[in-house]
Design an enzyme around this catalytic site. Structure first.
Site, PDB file in Angstrom:
ATOM      1  N   ASP A   1       0.863  -1.175   0.000  1.00 14.71           N
ATOM      2  CA  ASP A   1       0.000   0.000   0.000  1.00 14.71           C
ATOM      3  C   ASP A   1       0.901   1.226   0.000  1.00 14.71           C
ATOM      4  OD1 ASP A   1      -1.633   2.148   0.616  1.00 14.71           O
ATOM      5  OD2 ASP A   1      -2.744   1.112   2.187  1.00 14.71           O
TER       6      ASP A   1
ATOM      7  N   HIS B   1      -3.099  12.481  -9.357  1.00 11.66           N
ATOM      8  CA  HIS B   1      -4.347  13.193  -9.626  1.00 11.66           C
ATOM      9  C   HIS B   1      -5.552  12.554  -8.917  1.00 11.66           C
ATOM     10  CE1 HIS B   1      -5.993  10.864 -13.408  1.00 11.66           C
ATOM     11  NE2 HIS B   1      -5.576  10.045 -12.477  1.00 11.66           N
TER      12      HIS B   1
END
Length: 355
Positions: free
Chosen positions: A247, A265
């Site tokens: 992660d 983004h």
């Protein structure tokens, strides 16, 4: 839609015809035409879903023939194709047969760089439904996704295998057309380790390794994503890649170059600073971080980043960023913006080095 009828809403009143209200009539007509644009996106999605372009690849066909091949209603299929023809994706001849144009070729599923999966992703209900609630983002802030689906975007993906598959297949379809160009657009070091963070199925890393035979690579993502990787399909990179599960909000693998393509983004500045901070700490001496994302240009000219920015607004927590935005974000992460390298794609290479 978007007819070439010469409407110019900003013209002086009357356009010489003596009618002071004409400028507003023209503006009205233009705006009504523009707001109907969502129906073209719906038609494009439906065409991708039923696979009509694959049948048109065999040659021109009548709506009846195409409907029989796709299991659709002939009259309604004709109406859909007639709209697609207004944008040049198909063309109707005098006998009523439709042909696929050059502009429409990537609607097929059996061609290199097919856009079909990307169309299905970008028009999926996970984006489509929140887009219809965009006003909520303006009045309440945040995205509309949580209210509609009851949880954040990526949490929903973790619980819904269908949506996850649509997303990852669609992202791969968008990326495949860009990866070779991006890999060629940056001067990678001659040796070392490239870590593709959140790299999905590994398309970008594969192109980087192909072009740089002395580099090794690490594909870093969640286990269910790595299960679909494509690195093993290319004999020329054999022995130079590995997979690492994890992660990126918790840690990232060490390396000489960290790639983040279409990652920043998705997330707000604080979340991005966490990921980029991990990159900073995991960089080998002399290393660099490469953010491959759209950079919103100044001015009023059309640019895909401006549409993608609203997509991020309605469904995620992130946004598309300007050069100044990237400089500020990197400064929060112990990094410094070194340069921005434009590419022939909508993405640029934002190069960062330790501050």
């Amino acid at each position: 839609m978007h007819q070439n009828d010469g409407r110019q809403p900003g013209n002086a009143p009357g356009n010489g015809d003596g009618d002071p209200d004409e400028r507003y009539r023209r503006s009205n007509a233009l705006l009504v035409d523009e707001v109907l644009g969502f129906l073209f996106a719906a038609a494009l999605r439906a065409a991708a879903e039923v696979g009509v372009a694959d049948h048109l690849a065999k040659g021109p066909g009548t709506p009846a023939d195409l409907a029989a091949a796709t299991g659709t209603d002939a009259r309604n299929l004709y109406r859909l194709l007639r709209l697609l023809a207004t944008r040049g994706l198909v063309a109707e001849d005098e006998s009523g047969r439709f042909a696929l144009t050059e502009a429409g070729q990537a609607l097929r599923s059996d061609v290199p760089y097919s856009a079909r999966a990307a169309i299905l992703m970008l028009s999926d209900r996970t984006f489509w439904l929140p887009a219809g609630e965009l006003t909520r983002c303006l009045t309440e802030g945040g995205s509309a996704f949580d209210e509609i689906f009851g949880m954040p975007f990526f949490d929903h993906f973790a619980r819904d295998a269908r949506t996850a598959a649509v997303f990852h297949d669609g992202m791969a379809a968008m990326s495949d057309a860009e990866n070779a160009i991006l890999a060629a657009g940056y001067d990678f070091p001659s040796t070392g380790t490239v870590v593709d963070i959140g790299g999905g199925h590994g398309g970008l890393l594969l192109e980087v390794l192909r072009r740089n035979p002395a580099l090794s690579g690490v594909l870093y993502d969640r286990p269910h994503v790595l299960a679909g990787h494509r690195l093993g399909t290319a004999p020329e990179v054999e022995g130079r890649w590995s997979l690492t599960e994890g992660d990126f909000f918790e840690a990232v693998p060490p390396g000489d170059v960290h790639l983040l393509k279409r990652i920043t983004h998705d997330w707000d500045d604080d979340q991005c600073a966490t990921v980029l901070g991990h990159c900073r700490r995991a960089l080998h001496p002399g290393g660099r971080v490469l953010i491959l994302d759209a950079v919103v240009p100044r001015g009023n000219a059309p640019h895909q980043s401006k549409a993608l920015d609203l997509l991020m607004m309605v469904s995620l927590t992130g946004r598309e960023r300007t050069e100044e935005d990237f400089a500020e974000l990197l400064a929060k992460s112990g990094l410094r913006l070194s340069r921005i390298i434009p590419t022939p794609t909508v993405l640029s290479v934002v190069e960062a080095v330790p501050a």
